[in-house]
Scaffold this active site. Structure first.
Site, mmCIF file in Angstrom:
data_model
loop_
_atom_site.group_PDB
_atom_site.id
_atom_site.type_symbol
_atom_site.label_atom_id
_atom_site.label_comp_id
_atom_site.label_asym_id
_atom_site.label_seq_id
_atom_site.Cartn_x
_atom_site.Cartn_y
_atom_site.Cartn_z
ATOM 1 N N ARG A 91 0.823 -1.211 0.000
ATOM 2 C CA ARG A 91 0.000 0.000 0.000
ATOM 3 C C ARG A 91 0.855 1.258 0.000
ATOM 4 O O ARG A 91 0.309 2.367 -0.006
ATOM 5 C CB ARG A 91 -0.861 0.017 1.255
ATOM 6 C CG ARG A 91 -2.283 -0.474 1.068
ATOM 7 C CD ARG A 91 -2.976 -0.383 2.419
ATOM 8 N NE ARG A 91 -4.395 -0.229 2.292
ATOM 9 C CZ ARG A 91 -5.262 -1.237 2.260
ATOM 10 N NH1 ARG A 91 -4.839 -2.475 2.299
ATOM 11 N NH2 ARG A 91 -6.552 -0.996 2.179
ATOM 12 N N ARG A 130 -21.416 -2.367 2.172
ATOM 13 C CA ARG A 130 -20.713 -3.460 2.854
ATOM 14 C C ARG A 130 -20.789 -3.267 4.364
ATOM 15 O O ARG A 130 -20.965 -4.227 5.110
ATOM 16 C CB ARG A 130 -19.248 -3.509 2.399
ATOM 17 C CG ARG A 130 -18.458 -4.623 3.065
ATOM 18 C CD ARG A 130 -17.058 -4.742 2.500
ATOM 19 N NE ARG A 130 -16.237 -3.604 2.826
ATOM 20 C CZ ARG A 130 -15.044 -3.351 2.288
ATOM 21 N NH1 ARG A 130 -14.553 -4.174 1.372
ATOM 22 N NH2 ARG A 130 -14.350 -2.308 2.639
ATOM 23 N N ARG A 136 -18.212 -3.927 9.645
ATOM 24 C CA ARG A 136 -16.808 -3.499 9.795
ATOM 25 C C ARG A 136 -16.760 -2.087 10.342
ATOM 26 O O ARG A 136 -17.401 -1.186 9.794
ATOM 27 C CB ARG A 136 -16.111 -3.561 8.430
ATOM 28 C CG ARG A 136 -15.160 -4.724 8.315
ATOM 29 C CD ARG A 136 -14.582 -4.807 6.946
ATOM 30 N NE ARG A 136 -13.665 -3.711 6.639
ATOM 31 C CZ ARG A 136 -12.839 -3.734 5.599
ATOM 32 N NH1 ARG A 136 -12.818 -4.765 4.802
ATOM 33 N NH2 ARG A 136 -12.036 -2.705 5.376
HETATM 34 P P1 ADP Z 1 -9.874 -1.850 2.130
HETATM 35 O O1 ADP Z 1 -9.089 -2.228 0.924
HETATM 36 O O2 ADP Z 1 -11.341 -1.913 1.883
HETATM 37 O O3 ADP Z 1 -9.440 -0.552 2.749
HETATM 38 P P2 ADP Z 1 -8.491 -3.804 3.817
HETATM 39 O O4 ADP Z 1 -9.167 -4.915 4.538
HETATM 40 O O5 ADP Z 1 -7.498 -4.155 2.773
HETATM 41 O O6 ADP Z 1 -9.697 -2.938 3.260
HETATM 42 O O7 ADP Z 1 -7.752 -2.845 4.892
HETATM 43 C C1 ADP Z 1 -8.403 -2.326 6.010
HETATM 44 C C2 ADP Z 1 -7.444 -1.410 6.798
HETATM 45 O O8 ADP Z 1 -6.337 -2.191 7.313
HETATM 46 C C3 ADP Z 1 -6.768 -0.299 5.991
HETATM 47 O O9 ADP Z 1 -7.584 0.849 5.897
HETATM 48 C C4 ADP Z 1 -5.491 -0.064 6.812
HETATM 49 O O10 ADP Z 1 -5.739 0.715 7.963
HETATM 50 C C5 ADP Z 1 -5.112 -1.455 7.285
HETATM 51 N N1 ADP Z 1 -4.180 -2.108 6.337
HETATM 52 C C6 ADP Z 1 -4.455 -3.183 5.551
HETATM 53 N N2 ADP Z 1 -3.391 -3.505 4.783
HETATM 54 C C7 ADP Z 1 -2.418 -2.596 5.070
HETATM 55 C C8 ADP Z 1 -1.102 -2.349 4.597
HETATM 56 N N3 ADP Z 1 -0.553 -3.101 3.634
HETATM 57 N N4 ADP Z 1 -0.409 -1.307 5.126
HETATM 58 C C9 ADP Z 1 -0.930 -0.550 6.077
HETATM 59 N N5 ADP Z 1 -2.164 -0.693 6.566
HETATM 60 C C10 ADP Z 1 -2.921 -1.705 6.083
#
Ligand code: ADP
Length: 191
Positions: A91, A130, A136
């Site tokens: 990310r 969702r 969530r």
């Molecule tokens: P979405 O893609 O709908 O935002 P995710 O389940 O992928 O949902 O992520 C939810 C939250 O988890 C993000 O908003 C972030 O706070 C945290 N998160 C997930 N993956 C990462 C990552 N690779 N780096 C930093 N934070 C993360």
């Protein structure tokens, strides 16, 4: 081995398309969001730290998430036969660089980045829908808008990063789940 990153804004359908990809290509699924939510449910130290960031629509710090990812890869060596689908990771640019190194150390690499492209108003609609079903805590309007802002500032530069490497595959993320999956398959089968 087929290692794929499924990439896109929150609400773009990464989780939904990941389920179909896992089934079709027999890939091992790593969703950093799922790993974090599981830690929150179990009340681990990591979960407590992560919840603070997630509920603010912010990213969990790179060092933490990179360590988690390395751990998941090492714990699942036996389960990773055909390849991995990375969902929600990387990310940030530092995460992408770390991923490259982690995979190189293990003799493998990312083959393609599937980018699900969805307009902003549709993203908000999907996230709120969702939220009604999943409960969530980050799927409310305020947090959703912050997550989108975080995406634009920190995550979207990865598109150009992977375009430069010739790995980015743009997929129109509007349409039926099956039609979108057909576009993804078409793109991956030509690899
Ligand atoms: P979405 O893609 O709908 O935002 P995710 O389940 O992928 O949902 O992520 C939810 C939250 O988890 C993000 O908003 C972030 O706070 C945290 N998160 C997930 N993956 C990462 C990552 N690779 N780096 C930093 N934070 C993360």
């Amino acid at each position: 081995m087929l290692n794929i990153v499924i990439f896109g804004a929150p609400g773009s359908g990464k989780g939904t398309q990941s389920d179909k990809l896992i089934d079709h290509y027999k890939l091992f699924h790593i969703s950093t969001g799922d790993v974090l939510r599981d830690n929150i449910r179990r009340g681990t130290d990591l979960g407590k730290v992560a919840k603070g960031y997630i509920d603010q629509g912010q990213l969990v710090p790179d060092e933490l998430i990179i360590d988690i990812l390395a751990q998941v890869l090492d714990d699942n060596k036996e389960n990773i036969q055909e390849g991995v689908i990375f969902d929600g990771f990387p990310r940030t640019i530092p995460q992408a660089e770390a991923l490259e190194q982690l995979l190189a150390d293990r003799g493998t690499k990312i083959d393609a980045v599937v980018g699900l492209e969805v307009p902003e108003d549709e993203l908000i609609k999907r996230i709120l829908l969702r939220g009604q079903m999943s409960g969530r805590s980050d799927d409310n309007e305020d947090t959703a808008r912050k997550r989108l802002e975080t995406y634009h500032n920190q995550t979207s530069p990865l598109k150009a990063y992977y375009e430069e490497q010739g790995k980015y595959r743009a997929i129109n993320g509007l349409g039926s789940i099956d039609d979108i999956f057909d576009l993804i398959k078409e793109s991956l089968d030509s690899l």
